[in-house]
Motif scaffolding. Structure first.
Motif, PDB file in Angstrom:
ATOM      1  N   GLY A  31       0.725  -1.111  -0.015  1.00  0.00           N
ATOM      2  CA  GLY A  31       0.031   0.033   0.178  1.00  0.00           C
ATOM      3  C   GLY A  31       0.865   1.159   0.176  1.00  0.00           C
ATOM      4  N   VAL A  32       2.021   1.274   0.924  1.00  0.00           N
ATOM      5  CA  VAL A  32       2.546   2.451   0.954  1.00  0.00           C
ATOM      6  C   VAL A  32       3.373   2.573  -0.541  1.00  0.00           C
ATOM      7  CG1 VAL A  32       5.071   3.272   1.780  1.00  0.00           C
ATOM      8  CG2 VAL A  32       3.345   2.326   3.429  1.00  0.00           C
ATOM      9  N   ILE A  33       4.124   1.388  -1.137  1.00  0.00           N
ATOM     10  CA  ILE A  33       4.701   1.451  -2.406  1.00  0.00           C
ATOM     11  C   ILE A  33       3.713   1.989  -3.569  1.00  0.00           C
ATOM     12  CG2 ILE A  33       5.591   0.196  -4.241  1.00  0.00           C
ATOM     13  CD1 ILE A  33       7.108  -1.677  -1.913  1.00  0.00           C
ATOM     14  N   LEU A  48      12.934   4.820   0.207  1.00  0.00           N
ATOM     15  CA  LEU A  48      12.943   5.464   1.424  1.00  0.00           C
ATOM     16  C   LEU A  48      11.713   4.973   2.124  1.00  0.00           C
ATOM     17  CD1 LEU A  48      14.209   7.050   3.888  1.00  0.00           C
ATOM     18  CD2 LEU A  48      13.462   9.222   2.823  1.00  0.00           C
ATOM     19  N   ALA A  49      10.458   5.384   1.670  1.00  0.00           N
ATOM     20  CA  ALA A  49       9.238   5.231   2.281  1.00  0.00           C
ATOM     21  C   ALA A  49       9.016   3.578   2.438  1.00  0.00           C
ATOM     22  CB  ALA A  49       8.047   5.768   1.557  1.00  0.00           C
ATOM     23  N   SER A  50       9.561   2.987   1.963  1.00  0.00           N
ATOM     24  CA  SER A  50       9.185   1.526   1.948  1.00  0.00           C
ATOM     25  C   SER A  50      10.182   0.895   2.964  1.00  0.00           C
ATOM     26  CB  SER A  50       9.695   0.716   0.651  1.00  0.00           C
ATOM     27  OG  SER A  50       8.712   1.309  -0.389  1.00  0.00           O
ATOM     28  N   LEU A  51      11.429   1.348   3.007  1.00  0.00           N
ATOM     29  CA  LEU A  51      12.372   0.939   4.118  1.00  0.00           C
ATOM     30  C   LEU A  51      11.976   1.381   5.275  1.00  0.00           C
ATOM     31  CD1 LEU A  51      15.961   0.863   2.182  1.00  0.00           C
ATOM     32  CD2 LEU A  51      14.283  -1.036   2.529  1.00  0.00           C
ATOM     33  N   VAL A  52      11.580   2.530   5.557  1.00  0.00           N
ATOM     34  CA  VAL A  52      11.218   3.156   6.749  1.00  0.00           C
ATOM     35  C   VAL A  52       9.871   2.297   7.166  1.00  0.00           C
ATOM     36  CG1 VAL A  52       9.930   5.009   7.925  1.00  0.00           C
ATOM     37  CG2 VAL A  52      12.191   5.573   6.578  1.00  0.00           C
ATOM     38  N   GLY A 100       7.760  -7.741   4.027  1.00  0.00           N
ATOM     39  CA  GLY A 100       8.028  -6.328   3.357  1.00  0.00           C
ATOM     40  C   GLY A 100       9.055  -6.532   2.357  1.00  0.00           C
ATOM     41  N   LEU A 101      10.094  -7.185   2.423  1.00  0.00           N
ATOM     42  CA  LEU A 101      11.061  -7.201   1.390  1.00  0.00           C
ATOM     43  C   LEU A 101      10.578  -7.802   0.068  1.00  0.00           C
ATOM     44  CD1 LEU A 101      14.239  -8.922   3.117  1.00  0.00           C
ATOM     45  CD2 LEU A 101      13.823  -6.294   2.461  1.00  0.00           C
TER      46      LEU A 101
END
Length: 173
Positions: A31-33, A48-52, A100-101
């Protein structure tokens, strides 16, 4: 001495943490991606948003698992719980991070917007497979379980895309 009911409870508690961690991560991270990709063309911002997201949320989910399970243990002192609070928390955090990866890797390797599409497809396949495996473990209909988790994850992804499109940014500087 082997006690089948103790093993069953341990298995259920840890299975719950693993399934919840993977499923929540696949849905949330995708959803973030999807949302950030739809809202910007900046690959580094999407990464950045995904890793955070996966880092903070894996720790949050692990901590939440620990605290909620500890509350159950404290509330129900008469029944002896056999699950280890730390193991459940680590399983939750680790499964969230690893899950998440799956949608993050295409973003890192490929260029936008192709990477966003591959990321979403990878996550939806991951959700389908997770639902199928879960069904096999708990002996319910694999196809129904796989479709259920696929549809729920797909809806969250669509909402992420809509929010990203609605609040699209054209430049941060």
């Amino acid at each position: 001495m082997y006690n089948e009911s103790v093993f069953k409870n341990i298995h259920e508690d840890y299975l719950r943490s693993i399934i919840f961690g993977f499923q929540d991560s696949l849905v949330s991270t995708t959803g973030v991606i999807a949302g950030v990709s739809a809202g910007t063309n900046d690959k580094s911002l999407v990464i950045l948003a995904s890793l955070v997201t996966i880092t903070v949320e894996s720790l949050s989910m692990g901590g939440g698992q620990y605290m909620s399970e500890k509350s159950v243990h404290q509330m129900d002192r008469m029944r002896k719980h056999t699950d280890n609070l730390y193991v459940g928390a680590v399983l939750m955090a680790l499964s969230y991070f690893l899950g998440g990866l799956i949608p993050v890797l295409p973003i890192v390797v490929l260029e936008l917007p192709v990477s966003s599409t591959v990321s979403i497809i990878s996550a939806l396949i991951g959700l389908f497979v997770l639902g199928y495996i879960k069904a096999k473990l708990v002996k319910v209909s694999p196809l129904r379980s796989a479709l259920e988790i696929f549809v729920l994850g797909g809806l969250a992804t669509i909402i992420g895309l809509i929010v990203g499109k609605l609040f699209r940014v054209h430049g941060l500087y």
